[in-house]
Motif scaffolding. Structure first.
Motif, PDB file in Angstrom:
ATOM      1  N   GLN A 188       0.827  -1.205   0.000  1.00  0.00           N
ATOM      2  CA  GLN A 188       0.000   0.000   0.000  1.00  0.00           C
ATOM      3  C   GLN A 188       0.866   1.262   0.000  1.00  0.00           C
ATOM      4  O   GLN A 188       2.064   1.212   0.290  1.00  0.00           O
ATOM      5  N   ALA A 189       0.275   2.394  -0.353  1.00  0.00           N
ATOM      6  CA  ALA A 189       1.006   3.658  -0.399  1.00  0.00           C
ATOM      7  C   ALA A 189       1.533   4.014   0.981  1.00  0.00           C
ATOM      8  O   ALA A 189       0.867   3.805   1.996  1.00  0.00           O
ATOM      9  N   ILE A 190       2.733   4.548   1.006  1.00  0.00           N
ATOM     10  CA  ILE A 190       3.379   4.920   2.266  1.00  0.00           C
ATOM     11  C   ILE A 190       3.601   6.428   2.256  1.00  0.00           C
ATOM     12  O   ILE A 190       4.373   6.964   1.456  1.00  0.00           O
ATOM     13  N   ASP A 191       2.910   7.118   3.144  1.00  0.00           N
ATOM     14  CA  ASP A 191       3.030   8.575   3.275  1.00  0.00           C
ATOM     15  C   ASP A 191       3.974   8.863   4.436  1.00  0.00           C
ATOM     16  O   ASP A 191       3.564   8.912   5.587  1.00  0.00           O
ATOM     17  N   GLY A 192       5.279   9.019   4.113  1.00  0.00           N
ATOM     18  CA  GLY A 192       6.294   9.141   5.143  1.00  0.00           C
ATOM     19  C   GLY A 192       6.772  10.557   5.381  1.00  0.00           C
ATOM     20  O   GLY A 192       6.322  11.512   4.733  1.00  0.00           O
ATOM     21  N   PRO A 193       7.712  10.726   6.313  1.00  0.00           N
ATOM     22  CA  PRO A 193       8.237  12.053   6.649  1.00  0.00           C
ATOM     23  C   PRO A 193       8.899  12.771   5.483  1.00  0.00           C
ATOM     24  O   PRO A 193       9.067  13.979   5.531  1.00  0.00           O
ATOM     25  N   GLN A 194       9.298  12.023   4.434  1.00  0.00           N
ATOM     26  CA  GLN A 194       9.963  12.665   3.298  1.00  0.00           C
ATOM     27  C   GLN A 194       9.029  13.593   2.522  1.00  0.00           C
ATOM     28  O   GLN A 194       9.468  14.391   1.709  1.00  0.00           O
ATOM     29  N   TYR A 195       7.722  13.548   2.812  1.00  0.00           N
ATOM     30  CA  TYR A 195       6.772  14.402   2.104  1.00  0.00           C
ATOM     31  C   TYR A 195       6.393  15.644   2.894  1.00  0.00           C
ATOM     32  O   TYR A 195       5.516  16.397   2.480  1.00  0.00           O
ATOM     33  N   GLY A 196       7.053  15.854   4.001  1.00  0.00           N
ATOM     34  CA  GLY A 196       6.779  17.061   4.760  1.00  0.00           C
ATOM     35  C   GLY A 196       6.581  16.769   6.235  1.00  0.00           C
ATOM     36  O   GLY A 196       6.471  15.612   6.650  1.00  0.00           O
ATOM     37  N   PRO A 197       6.559  17.812   7.054  1.00  0.00           N
ATOM     38  CA  PRO A 197       6.349  17.621   8.489  1.00  0.00           C
ATOM     39  C   PRO A 197       4.933  17.147   8.780  1.00  0.00           C
ATOM     40  O   PRO A 197       3.975  17.506   8.086  1.00  0.00           O
ATOM     41  N   ALA A 198       4.804  16.328   9.800  1.00  0.00           N
ATOM     42  CA  ALA A 198       3.488  15.818  10.189  1.00  0.00           C
ATOM     43  C   ALA A 198       2.676  16.924  10.859  1.00  0.00           C
ATOM     44  O   ALA A 198       3.197  17.676  11.693  1.00  0.00           O
ATOM     45  N   PRO A 199       1.400  17.065  10.513  1.00  0.00           N
ATOM     46  CA  PRO A 199       0.568  18.060  11.193  1.00  0.00           C
ATOM     47  C   PRO A 199       0.306  17.645  12.638  1.00  0.00           C
ATOM     48  O   PRO A 199       0.350  16.458  12.979  1.00  0.00           O
ATOM     49  N   GLY A 200       0.066  18.620  13.502  1.00  0.00           N
ATOM     50  CA  GLY A 200      -0.234  18.334  14.891  1.00  0.00           C
ATOM     51  C   GLY A 200      -1.575  17.640  15.036  1.00  0.00           C
ATOM     52  O   GLY A 200      -2.422  17.684  14.131  1.00  0.00           O
ATOM     53  N   PRO A 201      -1.805  16.986  16.178  1.00  0.00           N
ATOM     54  CA  PRO A 201      -3.073  16.260  16.362  1.00  0.00           C
ATOM     55  C   PRO A 201      -4.305  17.131  16.173  1.00  0.00           C
ATOM     56  O   PRO A 201      -5.330  16.661  15.667  1.00  0.00           O
ATOM     57  N   TRP A 202      -4.225  18.405  16.557  1.00  0.00           N
ATOM     58  CA  TRP A 202      -5.391  19.275  16.448  1.00  0.00           C
ATOM     59  C   TRP A 202      -5.411  20.080  15.148  1.00  0.00           C
ATOM     60  O   TRP A 202      -6.301  20.911  14.945  1.00  0.00           O
ATOM     61  N   ASP A 203      -4.432  19.842  14.248  1.00  0.00           N
ATOM     62  CA  ASP A 203      -4.418  20.525  12.959  1.00  0.00           C
ATOM     63  C   ASP A 203      -5.083  19.708  11.857  1.00  0.00           C
ATOM     64  O   ASP A 203      -5.165  20.160  10.721  1.00  0.00           O
ATOM     65  N   ILE A 204      -5.526  18.499  12.179  1.00  0.00           N
ATOM     66  CA  ILE A 204      -6.151  17.624  11.187  1.00  0.00           C
ATOM     67  C   ILE A 204      -7.658  17.822  11.231  1.00  0.00           C
ATOM     68  O   ILE A 204      -8.273  17.738  12.288  1.00  0.00           O
ATOM     69  N   GLN A 205      -8.229  18.087  10.077  1.00  0.00           N
ATOM     70  CA  GLN A 205      -9.663  18.353  10.011  1.00  0.00           C
ATOM     71  C   GLN A 205     -10.473  17.080  10.211  1.00  0.00           C
ATOM     72  O   GLN A 205     -10.188  16.051   9.604  1.00  0.00           O
ATOM     73  N   ALA A 206     -11.476  17.174  11.062  1.00  0.00           N
ATOM     74  CA  ALA A 206     -12.415  16.077  11.270  1.00  0.00           C
ATOM     75  C   ALA A 206     -13.667  16.656  11.903  1.00  0.00           C
ATOM     76  O   ALA A 206     -13.576  17.414  12.873  1.00  0.00           O
ATOM     77  N   GLU A 207     -14.801  16.338  11.354  1.00  0.00           N
ATOM     78  CA  GLU A 207     -16.067  16.855  11.849  1.00  0.00           C
ATOM     79  C   GLU A 207     -16.965  15.706  12.288  1.00  0.00           C
ATOM     80  O   GLU A 207     -17.006  14.662  11.626  1.00  0.00           O
TER      81      GLU A 207
END
Length: 431
Positions: A188-207
Motif C-alpha cells: 500500500q502507499a506509504i506517506d512518510g516524513p519525506q513528504y513534509g512535516p506531520a501536522p499536529g493532532p489538532w491541525d487535522i480536520q475532522a467533523e
C-alpha cells in the motif's frame, strides 16, 4: 441585583490544509526513490534498517522435550515493536503504543456580546376533577390486582396544582489522542516524513457526523508512515509454534505419553493400546500440523510492517440536570414525562440562565455552566445547549369510605403516582 457573567471571547477553531481532511494518506509524487515505473504512489521497503536483525529464521527450532497436548491453550498475541525502532516524528516524541492524550489548544470563548434576548416564561395548564379521575382510571386499568371501587366512589377534597422545573445542560466536546500503530505491509502507499512535516493532532480536520452524539474516529496522521521488517519474525514470515514449542509433536493427554491406557474388565484393571494416539504416545501438533512453525500474526506472514501514528478522535456528550419539585412526588419521575419547554438555547458556549422566575433554577444553571467550563480540561468544547422544561404536577386529595388518600397526576401524559391506592388486592408496590 444579578451579577453579570464574566466575558468570553469567540472561539477560533484551527483549520487544516485540505490534503489532511479525512486522514487519507497523500500519494507520493512521481520519481520517489524505490517506486517502480507506472506506480508513483507505492513505495516498497528496502533492506532492513539499522538496529533491525537481518531477515532469517528466529525462534524456529524445538526448545526441549515434547509438551503435554492442551487444545484449549490460548494462542499468544502479537507484541508491539520496540519504541526505539520507531521513527522520530516531530511533535510526536511522547507517542507510544499506549494511547497518549493530546491537550487541546487554547481558544477564546464566545460571550463578549452578552446573553441573547429571552422571552417571558409562560405557565402550564392545570387539570380538573374529571381529568384527575380519568387519569386514575387509566392507571388502575394497567394493574390487574387493583380494584376499581375508589375510582367510581371517591370524592375530591382538593386539587393542588404546581409546576416542577427541569433544567438540562449538554456540552458536546472533542478529545484527541495518538498512538503508534502497525499493520501488515502489502504494497500500500506509504506517506512518510519525506513528504513534509506531520501536522499536529489538532491541525487535522475532522467533523462529527451528528451533534450531541457520542462517536469515535481513527485516522492515520499524514507523513508518519514507514515500512519496517516485522519485529516478531524478522522478515521470514513464520515463527515457532508456541503450542508445541517447535517440536511439531505433543504428549498425548489421554495416556500421558505411555501409549497405553487402562480399562476395567471382569473385575480387573487391564491395559491396551491408546486409541487416541494409536499407541505412539505422541500426537501431531494440531496448531502447526507438525511443522513446528506457524504463520506470523504480527505481519500476517508478509514479513514487513507499515508503521504509522494513529489519531483517535472521540466526540462525547456530557449532560447534567437539576430538578426543582416541591411536593412529595419523587424527583426522578419528572425526567420520564413531557412538559413545556420554557426556553432552549444552543451556542458554542451558553450563558447561564438568569431570568427564570424560580431562583433555584438560575442558581443551578450558574453552577452547572461553571462546572462544565472547567471539568473537561483535556477536551475541547465544540457546542453547548441548555433548556428548562416546566412539568405540571397536581396533588389530588380525595376520600374513599371515610378515609383520605392522595395521588399525583403529572406530565402532559397525565401519568399517575399512587403508592397509597386503597384497593390493592395484593402487596404490589408501584414505583
Amino acid at each position: 441585583m444579578q451579577e453579570a457573567p464574566p466575558s468570553y471571547d469567540a472561539p477560533s477553531f484551527p483549520s487544516a490544509p485540505p490534503s489532511y481532511g479525512g486522514g487519507a494518506p497523500q500519494a507520493p509524487p512521481p520519481g520517489y526513490p524505490g517506486a517502480p515505473p507506472g506506480q508513483p504512489g507505492v513505495a516498497f521497503a528496502g533492506p532492513p534498517q539499522p538496529g533491525y536483525p537481518s531477515p532469517g529464521p528466529t525462534n524456529t527450532g524445538p526448545t526441549g522435550p515434547d509438551v503435554m497436548d492442551n487444545p484449549g491453550m490460548a494462542e499468544s498475541l502479537p507484541s508491539a515493536p520496540s519504541l526505539d525502532k520507531m521513527d522520530d516524528i516531530g511533535g510526536y516524541s511522547g507517542t507510544s503504543f499506549n494511547s497518549v492524550a493530546a491537550a487541546p489548544p487554547a481558544y477564546e470563548e464566545a460571550l463578549q456580546q452578552g446573553p441573547p434576548e429571552r422571552g417571558p416564561i409562560t405557565s402550564v395548564p392545570v387539570i380538573n376533577e374529571e381529568q384527575a379521575r380519568e387519569a386514575l382510571q387509566q392507571f388502575v386499568s394497567q394493574h390487574c390486582c387493583y380494584g376499581k371501587g375508589p375510582v367510581r366512589q371517591m370524592t375530591f377534597r382538593d386539587l393542588k396544582s404546581s409546576s416542577a422545573f427541569h433544567y438540562m445542560l449538554e456540552t458536546f466536546s472533542e478529545s484527541r489522542s495518538t498512538t503508534w500503530a502497525y499493520e501488515p505491509f502489502v504494497g500500500q502507499a506509504i506517506d512518510g516524513p519525506q513528504y513534509g512535516p506531520a501536522p499536529g493532532p489538532w491541525d487535522i480536520q475532522a467533523e462529527p457526523q451528528v451533534k450531541f452524539q457520542d462517536a469515535e474516529k481513527h485516522l492515520e496522521v499524514p507523513h508518519t508512515a514507514s515500512v519496517k521488517p516485522c519485529h516478531t519474525c524478522a522478515g521470514v514470515c513464520r515463527v515457532r509454534c508456541d503450542h508445541c514449542h517447535g517440536n511439531g509433536r505433543t504428549i498425548c493427554s489421554t495416556c500421558g505419553g505411555s501409549g497405553r491406557e487402562q480399562y476395567f474388565h471382569e473385575g480387573q484393571h487391564r491395559h491396551r493400546k491408546c486409541n487416541y494416539c494409536h499407541g505412539d504416545g505422541r500426537l501431531r501438533c494440531f496448531r502447526c500440523q507438525g511443522h513446528g512453525q506457524v504463520p506470523c500474526k504480527s505481519c500476517n506472514a508478509k514479513g514487513q510492517l507499515k508503521c504509522y501514528i494513529k489519531l483517535t478522535i472521540k466526540w462525547k456528550k456530557h449532560m447534567d440536570d437539576h430538578i426543582v419539585e416541591r411536593t412529595s412526588l419523587p424527583d426522578d419521575l419528572i425526567r420520564s414525562v413531557s412538559g413545556q419547554t420554557a426556553f432552549e438555547e444552543e451556542a458554542p458556549l451558553v450563558w447561564a440562565v438568569t431570568h427564570f422566575p424560580d431562583q433555584t433554577i438560575n442558581q443551578a444553571s450558574r453552577q452547572l455552566v461553571d462546572r462544565h467550563r472547567t471539568a473537561y480540561n483535556m477536551e475541547r468544547i465544540l457546542l453547548q445547549r441548555h433548556r428548562v422544561r416546566i412539568v405540571p404536577v397536581t396533588e389530588v386529595i380525595s376520600n374513599y369510605k371515610g378515609k383520605d388518600f392522595n395521588y399525583f397526576v403529572f406530565g402532559f401524559e397525565n401519568i399517575v403516582h399512587a403508592p397509597d391506592y386503597p384497593a390493592k388486592c395484593c402487596g404490589c408496590v408501584i414505583l
